[in-house]
Design a protein around this motif. Structure first.
Motif, PDB file in Angstrom:
ATOM      1  N   THR A  26       6.386   8.894   4.412  1.00  0.00           N
ATOM      2  CA  THR A  26       6.297   8.427   3.030  1.00  0.00           C
ATOM      3  C   THR A  26       5.097   7.511   2.879  1.00  0.00           C
ATOM      4  N   TYR A  27       4.641   6.916   3.977  1.00  0.00           N
ATOM      5  CA  TYR A  27       3.449   6.066   3.908  1.00  0.00           C
ATOM      6  C   TYR A  27       2.250   6.876   3.434  1.00  0.00           C
ATOM      7  N   PHE A  28       2.045   8.047   4.032  1.00  0.00           N
ATOM      8  CA  PHE A  28       0.934   8.889   3.617  1.00  0.00           C
ATOM      9  C   PHE A  28       1.116   9.375   2.187  1.00  0.00           C
ATOM     10  N   GLU A  29       2.345   9.738   1.838  1.00  0.00           N
ATOM     11  CA  GLU A  29       2.565  10.345   0.523  1.00  0.00           C
ATOM     12  C   GLU A  29       2.416   9.335  -0.594  1.00  0.00           C
ATOM     13  N   TYR A  30       2.740   8.079  -0.348  1.00  0.00           N
ATOM     14  CA  TYR A  30       2.725   7.097  -1.427  1.00  0.00           C
ATOM     15  C   TYR A  30       1.886   5.883  -1.105  1.00  0.00           C
ATOM     16  N   GLN A  31       0.855   6.050  -0.309  1.00  0.00           N
ATOM     17  CA  GLN A  31      -0.003   4.904  -0.041  1.00  0.00           C
ATOM     18  C   GLN A  31      -1.104   4.779  -1.096  1.00  0.00           C
ATOM     19  N   TYR A  32      -1.403   5.868  -1.834  1.00  0.00           N
ATOM     20  CA  TYR A  32      -2.345   5.807  -2.958  1.00  0.00           C
ATOM     21  C   TYR A  32      -3.677   5.172  -2.583  1.00  0.00           C
ATOM     22  N   SER A  87      -8.913  -4.541 -11.074  1.00  0.00           N
ATOM     23  CA  SER A  87      -7.812  -3.635 -11.409  1.00  0.00           C
ATOM     24  C   SER A  87      -7.322  -2.886 -10.180  1.00  0.00           C
ATOM     25  N   GLU A  88      -8.257  -2.411  -9.359  1.00  0.00           N
ATOM     26  CA  GLU A  88      -7.890  -1.704  -8.143  1.00  0.00           C
ATOM     27  C   GLU A  88      -7.190  -2.637  -7.156  1.00  0.00           C
ATOM     28  N   TYR A  89      -7.660  -3.870  -7.101  1.00  0.00           N
ATOM     29  CA  TYR A  89      -7.057  -4.870  -6.222  1.00  0.00           C
ATOM     30  C   TYR A  89      -5.600  -5.121  -6.616  1.00  0.00           C
ATOM     31  N   LEU A  90      -5.355  -5.299  -7.923  1.00  0.00           N
ATOM     32  CA  LEU A  90      -3.990  -5.532  -8.396  1.00  0.00           C
ATOM     33  C   LEU A  90      -3.108  -4.318  -8.116  1.00  0.00           C
ATOM     34  N   SER A  91      -3.639  -3.130  -8.364  1.00  0.00           N
ATOM     35  CA  SER A  91      -2.868  -1.914  -8.119  1.00  0.00           C
ATOM     36  C   SER A  91      -2.522  -1.775  -6.649  1.00  0.00           C
ATOM     37  N   LEU A  92      -3.472  -2.074  -5.789  1.00  0.00           N
ATOM     38  CA  LEU A  92      -3.228  -1.994  -4.357  1.00  0.00           C
ATOM     39  C   LEU A  92      -2.173  -2.998  -3.921  1.00  0.00           C
ATOM     40  N   GLN A  93      -2.220  -4.205  -4.463  1.00  0.00           N
ATOM     41  CA  GLN A  93      -1.184  -5.193  -4.143  1.00  0.00           C
ATOM     42  C   GLN A  93       0.200  -4.707  -4.581  1.00  0.00           C
ATOM     43  N   PHE A  94       0.263  -4.106  -5.771  1.00  0.00           N
ATOM     44  CA  PHE A  94       1.545  -3.571  -6.241  1.00  0.00           C
ATOM     45  C   PHE A  94       2.050  -2.481  -5.305  1.00  0.00           C
ATOM     46  N   LEU A  95       1.167  -1.583  -4.890  1.00  0.00           N
ATOM     47  CA  LEU A  95       1.579  -0.471  -4.043  1.00  0.00           C
ATOM     48  C   LEU A  95       2.085  -0.949  -2.694  1.00  0.00           C
ATOM     49  N   ILE A  96       1.480  -1.991  -2.167  1.00  0.00           N
ATOM     50  CA  ILE A  96       1.956  -2.566  -0.907  1.00  0.00           C
ATOM     51  C   ILE A  96       3.351  -3.160  -1.096  1.00  0.00           C
ATOM     52  N   LEU A  97       3.525  -3.925  -2.181  1.00  0.00           N
ATOM     53  CA  LEU A  97       4.842  -4.502  -2.476  1.00  0.00           C
ATOM     54  C   LEU A  97       5.876  -3.407  -2.719  1.00  0.00           C
ATOM     55  N   ALA A  98       5.470  -2.354  -3.433  1.00  0.00           N
ATOM     56  CA  ALA A  98       6.401  -1.271  -3.748  1.00  0.00           C
ATOM     57  C   ALA A  98       6.888  -0.588  -2.481  1.00  0.00           C
ATOM     58  N   ARG A  99       5.986  -0.322  -1.552  1.00  0.00           N
ATOM     59  CA  ARG A  99       6.388   0.312  -0.298  1.00  0.00           C
ATOM     60  C   ARG A  99       7.366  -0.564   0.482  1.00  0.00           C
ATOM     61  N   GLU A 100       7.224  -1.869   0.346  1.00  0.00           N
ATOM     62  CA  GLU A 100       8.062  -2.802   1.103  1.00  0.00           C
ATOM     63  C   GLU A 100       9.421  -3.020   0.462  1.00  0.00           C
ATOM     64  N   HIS A 101       9.470  -2.999  -0.884  1.00  0.00           N
ATOM     65  CA  HIS A 101      10.692  -3.440  -1.574  1.00  0.00           C
ATOM     66  C   HIS A 101      11.358  -2.390  -2.464  1.00  0.00           C
ATOM     67  N   TYR A 102      10.845  -1.150  -2.501  1.00  0.00           N
ATOM     68  CA  TYR A 102      11.337  -0.204  -3.502  1.00  0.00           C
ATOM     69  C   TYR A 102      12.828   0.108  -3.386  1.00  0.00           C
ATOM     70  N   LYS A 103      13.394  -0.023  -2.195  1.00  0.00           N
ATOM     71  CA  LYS A 103      14.810   0.306  -2.037  1.00  0.00           C
ATOM     72  C   LYS A 103      15.718  -0.675  -2.763  1.00  0.00           C
ATOM     73  N   GLU A 104      15.384  -1.976  -2.658  1.00  0.00           N
ATOM     74  CA  GLU A 104      16.279  -2.990  -3.247  1.00  0.00           C
ATOM     75  C   GLU A 104      15.768  -3.585  -4.546  1.00  0.00           C
ATOM     76  N   GLN A 105      14.481  -3.434  -4.845  1.00  0.00           N
ATOM     77  CA  GLN A 105      13.911  -4.005  -6.068  1.00  0.00           C
ATOM     78  C   GLN A 105      13.418  -2.876  -6.965  1.00  0.00           C
ATOM     79  N   THR A 106      14.215  -2.533  -7.969  1.00  0.00           N
ATOM     80  CA  THR A 106      13.889  -1.390  -8.816  1.00  0.00           C
ATOM     81  C   THR A 106      13.346  -1.797 -10.183  1.00  0.00           C
TER      82      THR A 106
END
Length: 273
Positions: free
Chosen positions: A95-101, A168-187
């Motif tokens: 899933t890292y490859f599929e959703y690392q963006y 903008s890219e920096y903010l998006s990248l930060q979100f994607l890192i957080l999303a990969r870490e917390h998507y299961k419990e933080q929806t």
């Protein structure tokens, strides 16, 4: 193409477009020249020594290829990975490859040598599959080595990328890192917006401008992708999977999964086991 059309390796004398196929992951290593792709609102050039990673959910079709471009690479499906027993315990990492963006990776000189050598070795293994008693097994072993080395390199890419991106890219990248870490419990998007000190609206608009997907879409995709993996490769029952992914109930998980996939979790599991 080897293994029932689920994986293929290409040398440097081919058109890069051959690596792009629906349902496949593809990995381009640029040996010479450059490719150009559209990433968000910007044109990005991938030059010698860099990697471009395409995923089934995040296609990057080259808009320009230099006349001297030389690329080596491979493409594969997730179904192929199920046949490699040594990768079973690493299945979730895909899933890292599929959703690392983050499709463009900058490699150090030693990383370039490592990836190029493994791709060449894979090509040799592919060409000799039918001539060796253990051809399939040797190809699988080399592929496993390649994927594990690539994942190790990828784990360091986020940190390397920060200084190469605009606000903008920096903010998006930060979100994607957080999303990969917390998507299961933080929806809820509020969690991520608070962490990044921006409004939900600004976060959503910025992420969409860069990835062409809303922040909410990405969180949904991460959960559904993990659900597909758990349904096809684990012994957890549907209620346990729903709990694992923070759905309110098995019924709400099943309803939502069917809306996205077109089949129930039970039917999906029966089709993919």
């Amino acid at each position: 193409m080897a293994f029932k059309n689920r994986v293929a390796v290409y040398g440097s004398t081919f058109k890069p477009q051959l690596l792009i196929e629906e349902g496949f992951f593809s990995i381009f290593f640029i040996e010479k020249g450059f490719l150009e792709i559209k990433l968000g609102t910007q044109d990005k050039i991938i030059s010698a020594g860099q990697i471009l990673i395409n995923t089934p959910t995040n296609f990057q079709i080259p808009t320009k290829v230099s006349d001297d471009c030389q690329v080596i690479g491979l493409k594969y499906t997730l179904d192929y990975l199920k046949d490699i027993k040594t990768l079973i315990h690493f299945y979730n990492m895909f899933t890292y490859f599929e959703y690392q963006y983050l499709p463009i990776w900058n490699l150090s000189f030693s990383e370039q040598e490592l990836i190029a050598n493994l791709l060449r070795k894979l090509k040799i293994r592919e060409e000799s599959i039918d001539d060796h008693l253990f051809g399939d097994q040797l190809f699988n072993l080399t592929f496993t080595e390649f994927i594990l080395e690539l994942t190790d390199i990828g784990s360091r890419q986020d940190k390397k990328a920060f200084h190469n991106y605009n606000r903008s890219e920096y903010l998006s990248l930060q979100f994607l890192i957080l999303a990969r870490e917390h998507y299961k419990e933080q929806t809820k998007l509020e969690f991520y917006a608070d962490k990044l000190a921006v409004s939900v609206k600004y976060l959503s608009e910025t992420v969409k401008s860069i990835t062409s997907k809303t922040a909410k879409d990405i969180l949904v995709e991460l959960r559904i992708s993990q659900a597909r993996i758990l349904l096809s490769s684990s012994d957890l029952d549907i209620a346990q999977i729903a709990f694992e992914l923070s759905y309110d109930s098995p019924e709400s998980f099943s309803k939502f999964f069917k809306q996205v996939e077109g089949v129930s979790p039970k039917a999906y599991r029966e089709l993919h086991l």
